[in-house]
Design an enzyme around this catalytic site. Sequence first.
Site, PDB file in Angstrom:
ATOM      1  N   GLY A 111       0.826  -1.201   0.000  1.00 50.65           N
ATOM      2  CA  GLY A 111       0.000   0.000   0.000  1.00 50.65           C
ATOM      3  C   GLY A 111       0.861   1.252   0.000  1.00 50.65           C
ATOM      4  N   TYR A 138     -15.180   1.063   8.769  1.00 48.33           N
ATOM      5  CA  TYR A 138     -13.781   1.478   8.980  1.00 48.33           C
ATOM      6  C   TYR A 138     -13.570   1.931  10.420  1.00 48.33           C
ATOM      7  CZ  TYR A 138      -9.331   3.827   7.971  1.00 48.33           C
ATOM      8  OH  TYR A 138      -8.017   4.223   7.959  1.00 48.33           O
ATOM      9  N   THR A 187      -2.909  11.617   5.187  1.00 42.03           N
ATOM     10  CA  THR A 187      -1.516  11.550   4.743  1.00 42.03           C
ATOM     11  C   THR A 187      -1.507  11.483   3.215  1.00 42.03           C
ATOM     12  OG1 THR A 187      -0.959  10.402   6.780  1.00 42.03           O
ATOM     13  CG2 THR A 187       0.628  10.188   4.995  1.00 42.03           C
ATOM     14  N   LEU A 203      -0.455  -2.826   9.022  1.00 42.81           N
ATOM     15  CA  LEU A 203      -0.947  -1.673   8.254  1.00 42.81           C
ATOM     16  C   LEU A 203      -2.099  -2.052   7.334  1.00 42.81           C
ATOM     17  CD1 LEU A 203       2.061  -0.831   9.076  1.00 42.81           C
ATOM     18  CD2 LEU A 203       1.994   0.658   7.086  1.00 42.81           C
ATOM     19  N   LYS A 241     -11.446  -0.181  13.348  1.00 45.00           N
ATOM     20  CA  LYS A 241     -10.192   0.362  13.890  1.00 45.00           C
ATOM     21  C   LYS A 241     -10.298   0.546  15.405  1.00 45.00           C
ATOM     22  CE  LYS A 241      -7.433   1.016  10.260  1.00 45.00           C
ATOM     23  NZ  LYS A 241      -6.113   0.394  10.115  1.00 45.00           N
TER      24      LYS A 241
END
Length: 312
Positions: free
Chosen positions: A10, A145, A175, A73, A149
């Site tokens: 990724g 999501y 990011t 990740l 998490k």
Amino acid sequence: MHHLISGAAGFIGSHLCDRLLADGHTVVALDNLITGSRKNLEHLAGNRNFQFLEYDVTRTIDVDGPFHHVWHLASLASPKDYLAHPIETLESGSTATRNMLEVARRYGARFLLTSTSECYGDPHVHPQPETYWGNVNPVGVRSCYDESKRYAEAMTMAYHREYGVRTNIARIFNTYGPRMALKDGRVVPAFLDSALRGEPLTVYGDGSQTRSFCYVSDMVDGLVRLAASEERYPVNLGNPAELTILEFAEWTRKFMGSDVEIVFEPLPQDDPQRRRPDISKAKRVLDWAPKVKLEDGLRETVEYFRTLVPVR
Ligand code: UDP
């Protein structure tokens, strides 16, 4: 040291591989390529300190250790992708986190989870410190999501408390940088792609929602520092320079010397209205703060996207 990284093909994962190899480590890189790309790692082919395995970490993980560090990740990270694959997203936060934690436990390795600012949902506290518990819609479209998490963080803390695994949790804010997928729908590639094609920039809502953009080399540096620390509770990593999405659209046009139109479309459900990391903890605990200015980071990112977009 020997590192195991999920989600290594990724955007952030591939930069982490580069950094660890540059620091003299060996890396086993796992990715099921659902959103990652072999292209992000092709420059490492032939590097004898590096091994890539196409691997789905939601299944039992059977890779030869021992490892010193395990990094989890793997996840779909763009709203467009996780809305298209909600169940895979839930599994990468839940089953896959547990599987990667088991590897760390088996080998006595350190473990780092890349969590997210989405844990704060549509926040009522601004900027967001790690102590804020968040405002997440548990059954909304983004919950696949956000909640996976949050579960991943809870599971990571449980492995630390129950088994003494030396864990770290990074809450990553927006990011950007080279190797983002051009079509993953996130605002930086979307605006740059449109500007390079000479097409209108699409702003969702009225563009008054804010984000803060961190360049990938700063992010990777924060992750490496965190993985070496003894901090068990979450640490925010992101750039506190905040701007509205409309300001970012105008900024992108100016930066690209482009006069494309800005058009407006409806705001997606549960799109957070404001987001900016409080990074005082990262400064204090990791001696970390982002260094790369938006114009410098965007220049590098545009260079990369130019190689992918037929420029008008
Ligand atoms: N956004 C936009 N136009 C786009 C893509 C995104 O206006 O083409 C907005 C989106 O609604 C959100 C912000 O930009 O408010 C950041 O979206 P992104 O998907 O990059 O990440 P998020 O921070 O929502 O996870």
